[in-house]
Design a protein around this motif. Structure first.
Motif, PDB file in Angstrom:
ATOM      1  N   GLN A 111       0.574  -0.961   0.250  1.00  0.00           N
ATOM      2  CA  GLN A 111       0.137   0.046  -0.344  1.00  0.00           C
ATOM      3  C   GLN A 111       0.440   1.411   0.032  1.00  0.00           C
ATOM      4  O   GLN A 111       1.865   0.921  -0.001  1.00  0.00           O
ATOM      5  N   GLY A 112       0.347   2.410   0.047  1.00  0.00           N
ATOM      6  CA  GLY A 112       0.965   3.466  -0.357  1.00  0.00           C
ATOM      7  C   GLY A 112       2.224   3.535   1.055  1.00  0.00           C
ATOM      8  O   GLY A 112       3.456   4.288   0.977  1.00  0.00           O
ATOM      9  N   ARG A 113       2.340   3.142   1.875  1.00  0.00           N
ATOM     10  CA  ARG A 113       3.318   3.677   3.405  1.00  0.00           C
ATOM     11  C   ARG A 113       4.226   2.922   2.886  1.00  0.00           C
ATOM     12  O   ARG A 113       5.411   3.157   3.075  1.00  0.00           O
ATOM     13  N   GLU A 116       6.601   4.622   0.421  1.00  0.00           N
ATOM     14  CA  GLU A 116       7.020   6.391   1.100  1.00  0.00           C
ATOM     15  C   GLU A 116       7.802   4.936   2.013  1.00  0.00           C
ATOM     16  O   GLU A 116       8.979   6.220   2.085  1.00  0.00           O
ATOM     17  N   PHE A 136       1.358  14.556   5.567  1.00  0.00           N
ATOM     18  CA  PHE A 136       0.443  14.444   5.718  1.00  0.00           C
ATOM     19  C   PHE A 136       0.962  12.796   6.620  1.00  0.00           C
ATOM     20  O   PHE A 136       1.877  12.338   7.197  1.00  0.00           O
ATOM     21  N   THR A 138       1.188   9.358   7.548  1.00  0.00           N
ATOM     22  CA  THR A 138       1.973   8.831   6.943  1.00  0.00           C
ATOM     23  C   THR A 138       3.996   8.947   6.810  1.00  0.00           C
ATOM     24  O   THR A 138       4.728   7.921   6.510  1.00  0.00           O
ATOM     25  N   THR A 139       3.245  10.159   5.518  1.00  0.00           N
ATOM     26  CA  THR A 139       4.444  10.463   5.087  1.00  0.00           C
ATOM     27  C   THR A 139       5.626  11.006   5.165  1.00  0.00           C
ATOM     28  O   THR A 139       6.660  10.513   5.403  1.00  0.00           O
ATOM     29  N   ASN A 198      -4.841  16.571   1.459  1.00  0.00           N
ATOM     30  CA  ASN A 198      -5.817  16.320   2.131  1.00  0.00           C
ATOM     31  C   ASN A 198      -5.835  17.084   3.228  1.00  0.00           C
ATOM     32  O   ASN A 198      -6.685  17.205   3.677  1.00  0.00           O
ATOM     33  N   THR A 229      -1.947   9.779  -4.771  1.00  0.00           N
ATOM     34  CA  THR A 229      -2.478   9.472  -3.992  1.00  0.00           C
ATOM     35  C   THR A 229      -3.915  10.336  -4.323  1.00  0.00           C
ATOM     36  O   THR A 229      -5.039   8.732  -5.272  1.00  0.00           O
ATOM     37  N   LYS A 269      -5.874   2.329  -3.092  1.00  0.00           N
ATOM     38  CA  LYS A 269      -6.574   2.333  -2.205  1.00  0.00           C
ATOM     39  C   LYS A 269      -7.654   3.380  -2.364  1.00  0.00           C
ATOM     40  O   LYS A 269      -8.583   3.657  -2.159  1.00  0.00           O
TER      41      LYS A 269
HETATM   42  C1  LIG Z   1      -3.469   7.247   2.472  1.00  0.00           C
HETATM   43  C2  LIG Z   1      -2.378   8.263   2.175  1.00  0.00           C
HETATM   44  C3  LIG Z   1      -1.148   7.282   2.119  1.00  0.00           C
HETATM   45  C4  LIG Z   1      -0.713   6.282   2.855  1.00  0.00           C
HETATM   46  O1  LIG Z   1      -1.761   5.240   1.840  1.00  0.00           O
HETATM   47  P1  LIG Z   1      -1.805   3.609   2.566  1.00  0.00           P
HETATM   48  O2  LIG Z   1      -2.086   3.180   0.762  1.00  0.00           O
HETATM   49  O3  LIG Z   1      -2.800   4.389   3.469  1.00  0.00           O
HETATM   50  O4  LIG Z   1      -0.511   3.505   3.233  1.00  0.00           O
HETATM   51  C5  LIG Z   1       0.193   8.441   1.678  1.00  0.00           C
HETATM   52  N1  LIG Z   1      -0.394   9.675   1.102  1.00  0.00           N
HETATM   53  C6  LIG Z   1      -1.946  10.333   1.337  1.00  0.00           C
HETATM   54  C7  LIG Z   1      -2.424  11.620   0.959  1.00  0.00           C
HETATM   55  C8  LIG Z   1      -2.801   9.227   1.363  1.00  0.00           C
HETATM   56  O5  LIG Z   1      -4.269   9.768   1.572  1.00  0.00           O
END
Ligand SMILES: *Cc1c(COP(=O)(O)O)cnc(C)c1O
Length: 471
Positions: A111-113, A116, A136, A138-139, A198, A229, A269
């Motif tokens: 997934q995104g993190r 990252e 953000f 997790t970023t 976001n 994202t 996602k």
């Molecule tokens: C959700 C999100 C992430 C992290 O992605 P995950 O799939 O939840 O790990 C990073 N950046 C932004 C802007 C997000 O909305």
């Protein structure tokens, strides 16, 4: 014609839009009683992240992994090539990302993190600055874990919930210049640029801004990495608001925007319409080599990165579907529909209405509460109690503590987010949500706020627990 007989479109003086899909399969949902919700919220420590989904009626916690997949995506799931190495689905995903986002190299992640983590570890040297258009959760955490220091370079308007600036996600180039002057370009790891920011309320970045940012970074040899994202939604705003783009497709705008950056990470996602998945895409071979080497440590082999073959197939199809103009228009149109209802009732929220969510301005909503009583968290709790609608806090709880001083960070924006999943709910659901927000607003003066009873070390908003402040 009486008001009751008018459609919303007629009331607003426009023709209505409709979803470019019809429903083939349904999932029943159930309403709880006020008593059940009170018990469930107490058990969850007044944190909507700790509620059981079963106890929720309309779930607007997040647009992450909550999209409805199409019949084509489900059919694609049957074409999973579950080979450990070199799955056919990976090559399809790789070429789809190259085609729509324009980057040269692709590393899949769960997934995104995951992405990252890879990009942060690959390119940040300890003590370097990572300027971003707002943060953000997790970023920034991954950047900090890699030794980076976050610096906010978004325009001031982004911190003002009432500013009607059309591109509140824009980078303030003077802030970047000042940082370069102060710290030197060598001490800047890269610019961390996010599409539809976001934490600012889903606010877009203009094409002119990224173009100017590119020119500035080229003068100093600084790279730009994009949080893609919600970049498709950003492209829609450019099409709608920026001169010269009205006749270009969302797909063409997306490709042009990405061309001004050196790579991107993606939480698939969100925009990409899948329940799980992510990717990192890069233009420079040296960075790609590092990321491709690290992915086997953290995610899985570089041809699956934590995804099943079937997940990669659904993701490739999701990318093709999400860049269709019809899709983005109806997705953002639904968010606006909810926002317009709330606007008519004078509910305080971030303006202009963003791409993926309505951000209620919890500070103005509860103007009698200090920020230390967690107004954003309180509003999320009250919405759940009223009608079983699940929202999330984006304020002092999400902002966490300053790593230097250990104090709460008090962000200017204290918000509660109603996030709309893609292709999941109908207009009637939006009406039920709007009426619930109104009911909570009408009795706002009785609300006293929350205190924190348990605080975890990382990303505390996910697991913190609260208690009501008694009067
Ligand atoms: C959700 C999100 C992430 C992290 O992605 P995950 O799939 O939840 O790990 C990073 N950046 C932004 C802007 C997000 O909305």
């Amino acid at each position: 014609m009486t008001n009751q007989m008018m459609t919303t479109g007629q009331q607003l003086g426009r023709r209505s839009w409709a979803e470019p899909w019809k429903i083939k399969m349904v999932e029943p949902m159930f309403m709880t009683t006020a008593e059940q919700r009170g018990a469930a919220l107490g058990e969850a420590g007044y944190n909507t992240f700790l509620l059981k989904s079963e106890d929720v009626y309309i779930d607007l916690l997040t647009d992450s992994g909550t999209s409805a997949m199409s019949d084509r995506q489900w059919a694609g799931m049957m074409l999973g090539d579950e080979a450990y190495a070199g799955s056919r689905n990976f090559y399809r995903l790789e070429s789809t990302i190259q085609h729509y986002y324009g980057y040269r190299y692709v590393v899949p992640t769960h997934q995104g993190r995951g992405a990252e983590n890879l990009i942060s570890q690959a390119v940040i040297r300890r003590g370097q600055y990572v300027p971003g258009n707002m943060y953000f959760t997790t970023t920034r955490l991954h950047q900090e874990l890699a030794g980076g220091i976050f610096a906010d370079v978004i325009i001031d308007e982004a911190h003002d919930p009432s500013s009607l600036h059309p591109f509140k996600g824009n980078v303030d180039l003077d802030k970047v210049r000042a940082l370069i002057d102060r710290e030197s370009a060598n001490n800047i790891a890269y610019i961390s640029l996010a599409g539809t920011v976001n934490m600012a309320g889903g606010q877009p970045v203009s094409m002119a801004n990224v173009r100017e940012l590119r020119a500035l970074c080229d003068q100093h040899g600084i790279r730009i990495y994009l949080d893609a994202t919600r970049m498709v939604e950003n492209a829609f705003f450019i099409q709608e608001r920026e001169e010269g783009y009205a006749d270009k497709s969302v797909a063409a705008i997306l490709l042009e925007f990405c061309s001004y950056t050196d790579g991107a990470w993606m939480s698939a996602k969100k925009d990409n319409l899948v329940n799980i998945g992510g990717w990192l895409a890069l233009n420079h071979e040296d960075v790609y080599e590092r990321a491709r080497n690290m992915v086997v440590v953290y995610e899985g082999l570089h041809t699956y990165g934590g995804m099943a073959g079937r997940d990669m197939e659904a993701l490739a199809i999701g990318i093709e579907e999400c860049v269709q103009d019809q899709h983005v228009r109806s997705r953002i149109g639904q968010v606006r529909y909810l926002g317009t209802l709330l606007e008519q009732w004078g509910i305080p929220m971030v303006q202009p209405i963003g791409g993926h969510a309505i951000f209620l301005n919890a500070r103005a909503f509860y103007d009698h509460l200090p920020q230390s009583a967690f107004p954003g968290q309180t509003l999320a709790a009250e919405l759940y109690l009223d009608g079983g609608v699940r929202a999330m806090e984006r304020g002092v709880v999400s902002a966490g503590r300053d790593p230097e001083t250990g104090d709460h960070r008090y962000p200017k924006l204290e918000l509660t987010r109603l996030t709309i999943p893609r292709r999941v709910y109908t207009q009637s659901h939006m009406e039920v949500v709007a009426e619930s927000v109104k009911a909570v607003y009408d009795r706002r003066s009785e609300t006293r706020g929350l205190k924190m009873a348990y605080e975890p070390e990382y990303l505390r908003f996910f697991q913190a627990r609260f208690e009501p402040i008694s009067g």
